[in-house]
Design an enzyme around this catalytic site. Structure first.
Site, PDB file in Angstrom:
ATOM      1  N   HIS A 102     -17.305  67.158 -61.979  1.00 24.30           N
ATOM      2  CA  HIS A 102     -15.683  67.671 -61.986  1.00 24.30           C
ATOM      3  C   HIS A 102     -16.089  67.487 -60.261  1.00 24.30           C
ATOM      4  O   HIS A 102     -16.502  66.836 -59.533  1.00 24.30           O
ATOM      5  CB  HIS A 102     -16.486  69.628 -61.996  1.00 24.30           C
ATOM      6  CG  HIS A 102     -16.181  70.147 -63.005  1.00 24.30           C
ATOM      7  ND1 HIS A 102     -16.023  70.842 -63.363  1.00 24.30           N
ATOM      8  CD2 HIS A 102     -17.191  69.580 -63.646  1.00 24.30           C
ATOM      9  CE1 HIS A 102     -16.193  71.890 -64.951  1.00 24.30           C
ATOM     10  NE2 HIS A 102     -16.466  70.697 -65.164  1.00 24.30           N
ATOM     11  N   GLU A 154     -15.065  69.687 -58.046  1.00 26.09           N
ATOM     12  CA  GLU A 154     -15.591  69.943 -56.905  1.00 26.09           C
ATOM     13  C   GLU A 154     -17.119  69.421 -56.671  1.00 26.09           C
ATOM     14  O   GLU A 154     -18.063  69.511 -54.398  1.00 26.09           O
ATOM     15  CB  GLU A 154     -15.763  72.032 -56.707  1.00 26.09           C
ATOM     16  CG  GLU A 154     -13.931  71.918 -56.670  1.00 26.09           C
ATOM     17  CD  GLU A 154     -13.736  72.128 -58.682  1.00 26.09           C
ATOM     18  OE1 GLU A 154     -13.782  70.961 -59.169  1.00 26.09           O
ATOM     19  OE2 GLU A 154     -13.149  72.741 -59.492  1.00 26.09           O
ATOM     20  N   CYS A 186     -13.569  76.467 -61.732  1.00 23.89           N
ATOM     21  CA  CYS A 186     -14.173  77.141 -63.089  1.00 23.89           C
ATOM     22  C   CYS A 186     -15.878  77.710 -62.479  1.00 23.89           C
ATOM     23  O   CYS A 186     -15.754  78.114 -61.160  1.00 23.89           O
ATOM     24  CB  CYS A 186     -14.999  76.291 -63.736  1.00 23.89           C
ATOM     25  SG  CYS A 186     -16.202  74.645 -63.080  1.00 23.89           S
TER      26      CYS A 186
END
Length: 137
Positions: free
Chosen positions: A46, A48, A76
């Protein structure tokens, strides 16, 4: 946030969900990432996670105490955990994925978080991506 949006567009260009993230320390971007799950065949890739990993390598530390994370989509639960574990100081995000009060629910460390930054641009990029993916122009 504009740098994170540029990274989200890179993800879009390679067929990934368009999310981009940057970690900032002082006035310096020390971590950059955009979604690469399909490209890398890695469920952890992801935006991040990639930006946090790069920032930790840059600082040679796992604690990113004086760092801020800018991401185009509300993180998330996996990425929320990474933000907390890295001790990110502040989270700034664009598009909302759930009510803001649910962010970091259940975590002992909670960074300051501010949503809705470049929300329209971030949301539109996601909407266009999913419309194309589903063949709904």
């Amino acid at each position: 946030m504009s740098e994170a949006l540029k990274l989200a567009k890179k993800a879009y260009a390679i067929g990934e969900i368009p999310v981009g993230a940057v970690v900032v320390h002082g006035d310096t971007v020390i971590g950059r990432g955009f979604n690469r799950r399909e490209t890398d065949r890695n469920p952890l890739a992801h935006a991040e996670m990639l930006a946090i990993k790069q920032a930790a390598e840059y600082l040679d530390a796992w604690r990113l105490l004086d760092c801020d994370l800018y991401v185009t989509l509300q993180p998330c639960i996996m990425c929320q955990g990474a933000v907390c574990n890295a001790r990110i100081r502040r989270l700034f995000f664009g598009a909302y994925a759930r009510p803001h009060e649910e962010l970091f629910r259940g975590f002992s460390y909670k960074p300051e978080s501010i949503g809705g930054i470049l929300e329209q641009e971030s949301s539109e990029l996601l909407k266009y991506f999913f419309r194309e993916l589903r063949g709904c122009y």
